[in-house]
Design a protein around this motif. Sequence first.
Motif, PDB file in Angstrom:
ATOM      1  N   UNK C  84       0.823  -1.201   0.000  1.00 40.98           N
ATOM      2  CA  UNK C  84       0.000   0.000   0.000  1.00 40.98           C
ATOM      3  C   UNK C  84       0.863   1.259   0.000  1.00 40.98           C
ATOM      4  N   UNK C 111      -0.660   9.651  12.153  1.00 37.52           N
ATOM      5  CA  UNK C 111       0.282   9.092  13.117  1.00 37.52           C
ATOM      6  C   UNK C 111       0.492  10.048  14.283  1.00 37.52           C
ATOM      7  N   UNK C 158      -5.841  -5.132   9.800  1.00 36.96           N
ATOM      8  CA  UNK C 158      -6.284  -3.864   9.233  1.00 36.96           C
ATOM      9  C   UNK C 158      -5.844  -2.692  10.117  1.00 36.96           C
ATOM     10  N   UNK C 161      -2.040  -2.176   9.901  1.00 31.42           N
ATOM     11  CA  UNK C 161      -1.674  -1.511   8.647  1.00 31.42           C
ATOM     12  C   UNK C 161      -2.030  -0.035   8.748  1.00 31.42           C
ATOM     13  N   UNK C 162      -3.204   0.237   9.293  1.00 30.79           N
ATOM     14  CA  UNK C 162      -3.633   1.628   9.404  1.00 30.79           C
ATOM     15  C   UNK C 162      -2.665   2.423  10.273  1.00 30.79           C
ATOM     16  N   UNK C 165       1.151   2.443   8.718  1.00 33.99           N
ATOM     17  CA  UNK C 165       1.426   2.830   7.326  1.00 33.99           C
ATOM     18  C   UNK C 165       2.384   4.036   7.225  1.00 33.99           C
ATOM     19  N   UNK C 166       2.205   5.060   8.054  1.00 36.38           N
ATOM     20  CA  UNK C 166       3.140   6.204   7.968  1.00 36.38           C
ATOM     21  C   UNK C 166       4.589   5.799   8.236  1.00 36.38           C
ATOM     22  N   UNK C 220       7.430  -2.184  15.310  1.00 31.69           N
ATOM     23  CA  UNK C 220       6.378  -1.443  15.994  1.00 31.69           C
ATOM     24  C   UNK C 220       5.102  -2.300  16.091  1.00 31.69           C
TER      25      UNK C 220
END
Lengths: 340, 268, 285
Positions: C84, C111, C158, C161-162, C165-166, C220
Amino acid sequence: MVRDVSLAIREGEFFSLLGPSGCGKTTLLRLLAGFESPTSGEILLAGSGVQDVPARRRDLNIVFQHYALFPHLSVARNVAFGLEMQKVAGDEIQRRVADALALVRLQGLGARMPRELSGGQQQRVALARALITRPAVLLLDEPLGALDLKLRREMQSELKALQRRLGTTFVYVTHDQEEALAMSDRVGVMHDGQLLQVGAPHEIYDRPVNRFVAAFIGESNFLAAEVTGYDDRDLIVRSAGESLRVRGERIAIGRRVTLALRPERLRIMPAGDSVAVNLLDGRLRECVYLGTGWRCEIELVDGSVMRASLPPQDSGVLSVGSRVMLTFAPPDVAILESDS
Amino acid sequence: MALDARAASRWLRLASWLAFGFLYLPVAVLVIFSFSASRYSMVWSGFTLQWYAALADNARVLSALMNSLIVAGGAMLISAVLGTAAALGLRRARFSGRGVLAALFYAPVVIPEIVLAIGLLMFFVLVMPVPLGLPSITLAHSVFGVAYVTIVVSARLEGFDAQLEEAAADLGATPWRVFLRVTLPLIWPGVLGGALLAFTLSFDDFVISYFVTGPGTATLPLVIYSMVKRGVTPEINALATLILLVSFAILALSIWLQGRNITAGEKV
Amino acid sequence: MSGHGSKPGTRAVGVLVPPAAWLTLLFLGPLCVVALISLMAPGAPVEWTIDGSAYQRLLDPIYLGVLWRSLSLAVMATVLCLVLGYPLAYYIARRPPRFRRVLFFLVLVPLWTNSLVLIYGWMVMLRPNGAFDQLLQGLGFGGGEPLTILYTPAAVILGLVYWYLPFMVYPLYASIEKLDFRLLEAARDLGAGGLAVLVRVLLPLTLPGIATGCLLVFVEALGAFVVPDLLGGAKSMMLGNLVQQRFLSVPQDWPMGAAAAMLMLALLLVGMLWASRVGGLRRGA
């Protein structure tokens, strides 16, 4: 890096430190300014040692290569900075800022921000800012390096005039030999962290102490030679198969030396003409016209190539490919110790 | 060939905007349903401000808000001062071991939060007797705050011409006046931007506060957590919306400041 | 006189002392305490006897299960973040500079704001009869029964990932932005197709960013505890939850929690060495 530099700069003189980039001239300037500390040795200012005095208390100011004008302060505030640090009264600051701006011909621009000025104007602001506290010595680190050629010429004469008027000692760092010769009372040539020669411009140019100085300042032809004798005025040396007379102090017979000959001191004569002393046989390899004169390459019989600059009217003998003779007067040669 | 590249770039744009959608979907949901009259269903059933009104009467939320502001303010001050000092020092440092020191200042950003959290908890309980509560949370938040301010101010200093400081010293300024008159005026957007970032990070921190808080002390995220654990209520939506609004505003200001350029033309 | 670049800067470095002392005390200090406590005998808060049994207790099959689940969920989250995040980072890096800044910070904002609140937003969506459920029902999935996405491993992935992602996009963006895009044109000019450009030029050149991003997300995610706590069910316990339980639930076992934290640190350290090797190899090439 600076090694074993011993230098005395006279009060009120315009002194230039000249050398290629990386030779240590900027380091030397920064040592004087107090941004670097010497690992050994002393720095004297007006007779007292200042090597432990921080930059802010040394009575000398610096004009930086890229000016280092405070971008958040107006021109007037930039110029006033040194006085503000000395806690000078407000109205006196105003008066002296106006004087300083007038001195560098920037009247009326005090309210501008540095970025709104041209390179030449920024240069003047830096000058005014450094001069306003009336330092004993002004250090200039390639101050004209960022300007274009025409502006640089103008600023050169302006700086020189300013220095003469104020009587402030200028220590001027540059890699431009023409600039150094044109502006300075004396020049110090640096290379590889060492001070090679100090002298008036004509001394440096006419009597370079070694090959580096001879090649860096102006242009030189070099000839290897061996001392074969001397009389009361001249040395007799042998080079390229010829016996030559050169002016200079006595050197032991048999010593190898290098002769440095300036292109503009060489003359070209038709082959067979043998009225003069110091004749070198050669063949004219190339000649180009430069407007101010001719620039020629002559290949000597031993294969080495000499460059000569001739005045424009001397075109009579210049037929490329022909045999010619090079000649020069005995005082026009610099005798250098051979490096190896 | 050209068609191929164009199609690829179309896909790229689509994928990117989908990713942005993914990142901001929860934000949209929280904001929208904070205004929905329905208590239980996710179905929109009319506009209301009742959940916001309820918040204003919620003493627990209000005291937690106060706590959060105190903690974030304290952590911000410590972080701004120490982080700026660190950035200035790191720029000038030329000694060996500079890399190790720099790593010390960046490491709190990389380390898993929970490791730092339990470490600080044990440290406060066993080694340095700091009362668990607002003092311990403030100190704990200053750890990552210092790191973030160091990073932000260091970035600001990258385009900084050290000769300006030399010029000031040359003209007679003492080190302290060089800092006040030249350095600080030129880097303050970075300092303020970093400070605001430290403020939001502290204001929004949950994991570390969760571990190092003491009995009876709750910051806003801790209150939200306990509300969430008890069940979903629209009041949380309203609170979340407000928190996001404030955080977004402060972050936007911080980012704007970090990008702001006083010298104009030297740095983008 | 002789001298060289010995700047008076060494004096100015004095400003480093307060911040360095602060972080040594409040950052290195706690990390040392974690290392020390992880060696102690079980007890709460602390039984001051070194026996190293905490690490043995970590090897209990129950906890090995937790470890295994953590690793697999973290790996899946990392892969999804990469898939992604890469197009996103690439897209942002190729915008004009003005937009680039704004878009990049739009990625970081979630974030830096309240992640807890945003995860709560996902809870609202993923609940039975939540937005997701209704959407999928509307599309004809699920056959009328409410879909339970919340409290499943899928929801945890999910959420991971959310949240992370940053962490992936940041280093990817940094390394893609530095890329000389003329190299891609050169490759195309030499006849490489889209896939070849990606595999032979783009990915190798941005490998340091990929390595750093994967490392950050993986470590993390391994330590995550809010996401599995709120989105996962009883069977989605991860390493982070284990640490939390050993510290804050009865029976407390600080040494074991500390040992689990040490495990994360070890993975982080190994990963960083690996990432710097990958980065170093690239730079050397």
